[in-house]
Design a protein around this motif. Structure first.
Motif, PDB file in Angstrom:
ATOM      1  N   PRO A 198       0.808  -1.225   0.000  1.00 11.30           N
ATOM      2  CA  PRO A 198       0.000   0.000   0.000  1.00 11.30           C
ATOM      3  C   PRO A 198       0.841   1.275   0.000  1.00 11.30           C
ATOM      4  O   PRO A 198       0.378   2.329  -0.404  1.00 11.30           O
ATOM      5  CB  PRO A 198      -0.812  -0.105   1.290  1.00 11.30           C
ATOM      6  CG  PRO A 198      -0.081  -1.081   2.147  1.00 11.30           C
ATOM      7  CD  PRO A 198       0.655  -2.003   1.224  1.00 11.30           C
ATOM      8  N   GLN A 199       2.078   1.159   0.472  1.00  9.99           N
ATOM      9  CA  GLN A 199       2.963   2.311   0.387  1.00  9.99           C
ATOM     10  C   GLN A 199       4.328   1.855  -0.094  1.00  9.99           C
ATOM     11  O   GLN A 199       4.663   0.679  -0.035  1.00  9.99           O
ATOM     12  CB  GLN A 199       3.052   3.076   1.696  1.00  9.99           C
ATOM     13  CG  GLN A 199       3.686   2.384   2.857  1.00  9.99           C
ATOM     14  CD  GLN A 199       3.669   3.311   4.074  1.00  9.99           C
ATOM     15  OE1 GLN A 199       2.765   4.121   4.253  1.00  9.99           O
ATOM     16  NE2 GLN A 199       4.666   3.187   4.898  1.00  9.99           N
ATOM     17  N   VAL A 200       5.093   2.790  -0.596  1.00  8.53           N
ATOM     18  CA  VAL A 200       6.409   2.507  -1.149  1.00  8.53           C
ATOM     19  C   VAL A 200       7.377   2.138  -0.027  1.00  8.53           C
ATOM     20  O   VAL A 200       7.342   2.728   1.052  1.00  8.53           O
ATOM     21  CB  VAL A 200       6.936   3.754  -1.891  1.00  8.53           C
ATOM     22  CG1 VAL A 200       8.367   3.565  -2.329  1.00  8.53           C
ATOM     23  CG2 VAL A 200       6.055   4.064  -3.070  1.00  8.53           C
ATOM     24  N   VAL A 201       8.235   1.151  -0.297  1.00 17.00           N
ATOM     25  CA  VAL A 201       9.318   0.806   0.620  1.00 17.00           C
ATOM     26  C   VAL A 201      10.622   1.056  -0.118  1.00 17.00           C
ATOM     27  O   VAL A 201      10.812   0.571  -1.241  1.00 17.00           O
ATOM     28  CB  VAL A 201       9.238  -0.672   1.065  1.00 17.00           C
ATOM     29  CG1 VAL A 201      10.451  -1.039   1.918  1.00 17.00           C
ATOM     30  CG2 VAL A 201       7.949  -0.925   1.835  1.00 17.00           C
ATOM     31  N   ILE A 202      11.496   1.848   0.505  1.00 12.28           N
ATOM     32  CA  ILE A 202      12.812   2.120  -0.065  1.00 12.28           C
ATOM     33  C   ILE A 202      13.849   1.748   0.981  1.00 12.28           C
ATOM     34  O   ILE A 202      13.813   2.242   2.106  1.00 12.28           O
ATOM     35  CB  ILE A 202      12.979   3.599  -0.460  1.00 12.28           C
ATOM     36  CG1 ILE A 202      11.896   4.016  -1.460  1.00 12.28           C
ATOM     37  CG2 ILE A 202      14.383   3.837  -1.039  1.00 12.28           C
ATOM     38  CD1 ILE A 202      11.877   5.498  -1.769  1.00 12.28           C
ATOM     39  N   ARG A 203      14.751   0.858   0.585  1.00 11.16           N
ATOM     40  CA  ARG A 203      15.865   0.451   1.439  1.00 11.16           C
ATOM     41  C   ARG A 203      17.159   0.875   0.761  1.00 11.16           C
ATOM     42  O   ARG A 203      17.350   0.618  -0.430  1.00 11.16           O
ATOM     43  CB  ARG A 203      15.861  -1.062   1.648  1.00 11.16           C
ATOM     44  CG  ARG A 203      14.669  -1.539   2.453  1.00 11.16           C
ATOM     45  CD  ARG A 203      14.698  -3.045   2.616  1.00 11.16           C
ATOM     46  NE  ARG A 203      13.579  -3.478   3.466  1.00 11.16           N
ATOM     47  CZ  ARG A 203      13.290  -4.741   3.723  1.00 11.16           C
ATOM     48  NH1 ARG A 203      14.039  -5.705   3.215  1.00 11.16           N
ATOM     49  NH2 ARG A 203      12.270  -5.043   4.497  1.00 11.16           N
ATOM     50  N   TYR A 204      18.035   1.505   1.546  1.00 13.85           N
ATOM     51  CA  TYR A 204      19.331   1.932   1.023  1.00 13.85           C
ATOM     52  C   TYR A 204      20.419   0.994   1.514  1.00 13.85           C
ATOM     53  O   TYR A 204      20.482   0.671   2.694  1.00 13.85           O
ATOM     54  CB  TYR A 204      19.643   3.365   1.463  1.00 13.85           C
ATOM     55  CG  TYR A 204      18.677   4.381   0.907  1.00 13.85           C
ATOM     56  CD1 TYR A 204      18.646   4.663  -0.448  1.00 13.85           C
ATOM     57  CD2 TYR A 204      17.786   5.045   1.744  1.00 13.85           C
ATOM     58  CE1 TYR A 204      17.753   5.591  -0.968  1.00 13.85           C
ATOM     59  CE2 TYR A 204      16.894   5.972   1.230  1.00 13.85           C
ATOM     60  CZ  TYR A 204      16.884   6.246  -0.125  1.00 13.85           C
ATOM     61  OH  TYR A 204      16.004   7.160  -0.627  1.00 13.85           O
ATOM     62  N   TYR A 205      21.281   0.592   0.578  1.00 14.47           N
ATOM     63  CA  TYR A 205      22.339  -0.367   0.858  1.00 14.47           C
ATOM     64  C   TYR A 205      23.742   0.220   0.721  1.00 14.47           C
ATOM     65  O   TYR A 205      24.708  -0.400   1.151  1.00 14.47           O
ATOM     66  CB  TYR A 205      22.214  -1.569  -0.066  1.00 14.47           C
ATOM     67  CG  TYR A 205      20.902  -2.293   0.085  1.00 14.47           C
ATOM     68  CD1 TYR A 205      20.714  -3.184   1.144  1.00 14.47           C
ATOM     69  CD2 TYR A 205      19.856  -2.100  -0.797  1.00 14.47           C
ATOM     70  CE1 TYR A 205      19.509  -3.858   1.302  1.00 14.47           C
ATOM     71  CE2 TYR A 205      18.653  -2.765  -0.647  1.00 14.47           C
ATOM     72  CZ  TYR A 205      18.486  -3.639   0.397  1.00 14.47           C
ATOM     73  OH  TYR A 205      17.298  -4.310   0.563  1.00 14.47           O
ATOM     74  N   ALA A 206      23.865   1.375   0.083  1.00 15.82           N
ATOM     75  CA  ALA A 206      25.185   1.980  -0.115  1.00 15.82           C
ATOM     76  C   ALA A 206      25.058   3.489  -0.225  1.00 15.82           C
ATOM     77  O   ALA A 206      24.021   4.015  -0.628  1.00 15.82           O
ATOM     78  CB  ALA A 206      25.846   1.426  -1.375  1.00 15.82           C
ATOM     79  N   ALA A 207      26.144   4.177   0.143  1.00 10.46           N
ATOM     80  CA  ALA A 207      26.224   5.628   0.008  1.00 10.46           C
ATOM     81  C   ALA A 207      27.516   5.955  -0.722  1.00 10.46           C
ATOM     82  O   ALA A 207      28.556   5.351  -0.464  1.00 10.46           O
ATOM     83  CB  ALA A 207      26.215   6.293   1.387  1.00 10.46           C
TER      84      ALA A 207
END
Length: 166
Positions: free
Chosen positions: A108-117
């Motif tokens: 129902p909502q967006v999921v954003i996971r960050y793995y690197a910078a």
């Protein structure tokens, strides 16, 4: 000089593929029945890097969700890889660092996971564990979003440091 560049490139490739950066960290994430991603451990290398950079769980900074749609309203996100732009420093990671991760639009909502910078002053990408969050349900996608996409009102959200993905 060319051999130095080749050696440096080889080291960067080795670092990226061995530390849990985008290509390797996102594989094998279980998807829940609603299309959102399931739990996922934060790799030890990312935890070490975040500790070294003084990026502690719960710390956050504003980020433009999609580097290709900065300040646009609304924005459309697609399932798959994403490049975001950090607007504020988190620990020793200085803005406008790039955040690399993955988007899931199935729930129902967006999921954003960050793995690197990617630090703004160069160097190799640094493994991290962070998520995009925005209060009041503002990462909820518009009803007219087509499968595999999410139309959102806000082009930015908080990037929060986590010790695992839930």
């Amino acid at each position: 000089m060319a051999s130095d560049k080749f050696a440096l490139l080889g080291c960067v490739v080795l670092l990226v593929t061995s530390t849990g950066c985008p290509g390797s960290a996102t594989g094998g994430v279980a998807v829940r029945p609603d299309g959102s991603p399931g739990p996922q451990a934060c790799p030890e290398k990312a935890r070490e890097a975040m500790n070294y950079l003084r990026m502690f769980v719960g710390e956050a900074a504003w980020a433009q969700l999609d580097a290709n749609q900065t300040r646009a309203r609304p924005i459309t996100l697609y399932d798959g890889n994403i490049e975001s732009v950090l607007e504020e420093n988190i620990g020793l990671l200085e803005a406008p660092a790039r955040l690399y991760g993955r988007v899931w639009t199935g729930g129902p909502q967006v999921v954003i996971r960050y793995y690197a910078a990617q630090p703004v002053k160069g160097g190799a990408p640094v493994p991290i564990c962070a998520v995009a969050r925005l209060g009041f349900g503002q990462l909820r996608k518009h009803p007219e979003s087509k499968p595999g996409t999410a139309i959102l009102d806000s082009p930015r959200a908080g990037a929060y440091i986590v010790d695992e993905f839930r």
